[in-house]
Scaffold this motif. Structure first.
Motif, PDB file in Angstrom:
ATOM      1  N   ALA A  98       0.842  -1.197   0.000  1.00  0.00           N
ATOM      2  CA  ALA A  98       0.000   0.000   0.000  1.00  0.00           C
ATOM      3  C   ALA A  98       0.877   1.248   0.000  1.00  0.00           C
ATOM      4  O   ALA A  98       2.045   1.211   0.374  1.00  0.00           O
ATOM      5  CB  ALA A  98      -0.913   0.002   1.227  1.00  0.00           C
ATOM      6  N   ALA A  99       0.276   2.366  -0.432  1.00  0.00           N
ATOM      7  CA  ALA A  99       1.027   3.620  -0.462  1.00  0.00           C
ATOM      8  C   ALA A  99       1.576   3.977   0.913  1.00  0.00           C
ATOM      9  O   ALA A  99       2.703   4.472   1.043  1.00  0.00           O
ATOM     10  CB  ALA A  99       0.135   4.742  -0.985  1.00  0.00           C
ATOM     11  N   SER A 100       0.786   3.716   1.953  1.00  0.00           N
ATOM     12  CA  SER A 100       1.241   4.034   3.310  1.00  0.00           C
ATOM     13  C   SER A 100       2.413   3.158   3.734  1.00  0.00           C
ATOM     14  O   SER A 100       3.282   3.584   4.507  1.00  0.00           O
ATOM     15  CB  SER A 100       0.082   3.887   4.300  1.00  0.00           C
ATOM     16  OG  SER A 100      -0.519   2.605   4.191  1.00  0.00           O
ATOM     17  N   HIS A 101       2.464   1.928   3.231  1.00  0.00           N
ATOM     18  CA  HIS A 101       3.600   1.052   3.507  1.00  0.00           C
ATOM     19  C   HIS A 101       4.860   1.611   2.848  1.00  0.00           C
ATOM     20  O   HIS A 101       5.924   1.735   3.479  1.00  0.00           O
ATOM     21  CB  HIS A 101       3.310  -0.355   2.985  1.00  0.00           C
ATOM     22  CG  HIS A 101       4.491  -1.267   2.984  1.00  0.00           C
ATOM     23  ND1 HIS A 101       4.833  -2.055   1.906  1.00  0.00           N
ATOM     24  CD2 HIS A 101       5.443  -1.507   3.921  1.00  0.00           C
ATOM     25  CE1 HIS A 101       5.919  -2.743   2.185  1.00  0.00           C
ATOM     26  NE2 HIS A 101       6.307  -2.441   3.398  1.00  0.00           N
ATOM     27  N   LEU A 102       4.736   2.002   1.576  1.00  0.00           N
ATOM     28  CA  LEU A 102       5.886   2.516   0.846  1.00  0.00           C
ATOM     29  C   LEU A 102       6.354   3.853   1.407  1.00  0.00           C
ATOM     30  O   LEU A 102       7.566   4.123   1.484  1.00  0.00           O
ATOM     31  CB  LEU A 102       5.536   2.651  -0.633  1.00  0.00           C
ATOM     32  CG  LEU A 102       5.122   1.347  -1.327  1.00  0.00           C
ATOM     33  CD1 LEU A 102       4.797   1.613  -2.793  1.00  0.00           C
ATOM     34  CD2 LEU A 102       6.193   0.284  -1.204  1.00  0.00           C
ATOM     35  N   CYS A 103       5.410   4.695   1.809  1.00  0.00           N
ATOM     36  CA  CYS A 103       5.784   5.974   2.403  1.00  0.00           C
ATOM     37  C   CYS A 103       6.571   5.755   3.690  1.00  0.00           C
ATOM     38  O   CYS A 103       7.557   6.437   3.954  1.00  0.00           O
ATOM     39  CB  CYS A 103       4.536   6.815   2.676  1.00  0.00           C
ATOM     40  SG  CYS A 103       4.897   8.497   3.237  1.00  0.00           S
ATOM     41  N   GLY A 104       6.139   4.802   4.493  1.00  0.00           N
ATOM     42  CA  GLY A 104       6.853   4.486   5.723  1.00  0.00           C
ATOM     43  C   GLY A 104       8.263   3.982   5.452  1.00  0.00           C
ATOM     44  O   GLY A 104       9.215   4.351   6.148  1.00  0.00           O
TER      45      GLY A 104
END
Length: 230
Positions: free
Chosen positions: A66-72
């Protein structure tokens, strides 16, 4: 953000060659937010706090890939510190636990966080866009907060199957440019914390470059982390 070469090793198609780009629709910024009572008050304070408490700080995301995973992943790489990551099955459950104080912070797109930020339900540290957002004027950019190279967005583009006739692609591109220039579309996108692509961005060339640039950015990070989407 295409990361198929490493995040999805068994993908049955090649995003670089199996589709014909039509144009970019929008690029949605991300926001770095935390539970309302989290101790740090600025992005720099968050960075310092995370570095000092890496073993206990928890980062929520919407699931592997997910985008939030990659952002993290990008955030942890930028500050050189790994924290405890808590993956959820979607943004909804992750946000619920953030609001409830079960996890400390997360990074997700404005379309998922603007309501909570404006409602004072979360603490907002930064937006990942080059400039502050009109609907979140009090939230600094990551550059203002001390991470000048930390810019990430969830981009959306239109594609057709590879081999689609050029005249058909041209008509689709013309329709896209009309849509992104529509004031009503702009108003609705603004409510969600983003903006339509410009005429220059809503082109096949711009979308092809976006895919190539994003693949180059994410592939080494994902391969280094060994992340695989389920």
């Amino acid at each position: 953000m295409s990361t198929a070469p490493s995040l999805y090793p068994d993908l049955a198609y090649d995003p670089q060659t199996d589709f014909a780009p039509i144009g970019l629709v929008t690029s949605v910024p991300m926001t770095i937010i935390a539970r309302k009572d989290f101790e740090p008050n600025t992005l720099q304070e968050l960075i310092d706090y995370v570095k000092a408490n890496a073993d206990t700080v928890t980062y929520a995301n919407a699931g592997i890939g997910a985008a939030s995973h990659l952002c993290g992943m990008l955030f942890m790489s930028a500050i050189g510190t790994e924290v405890v990551t808590v993956p959820y099955q979607g943004t909804g459950p992750a946000m619920t636990d953030l609001l409830g104080g079960q996890v400390d912070f997360m990074c997700d797109q404005t379309t998922n966080t603007t309501g909570q930020i404006l409602g004072g339900e979360v603490k907002a540290y930064a937006v990942t866009s080059p400039e502050r957002l009109p609907n979140l004027p009090d939230v600094p950019t990551t550059a203002e907060g001390g991470l000048p190279d930390f810019q990430i967005g969830v981009w959306h583009g239109l594609y057709a199957p590879a081999g689609t006739p050029d005249d058909v692609l041209a008509k689709l591109n013309e329709a896209l440019k009309v849509a992104v220039a529509d004031p009503t579309v702009g108003e609705r996108f603004a409510e969600l914390g983003t903006a339509p692509a410009t005429a220059e961005e809503a082109t096949p060339e711009a979308l092809a470059k976006m895919l190539a640039d994003q693949t180059a950015l994410w592939k080494p990070l994902i391969e280094a982390a060994g992340a695989k989407a389920q």
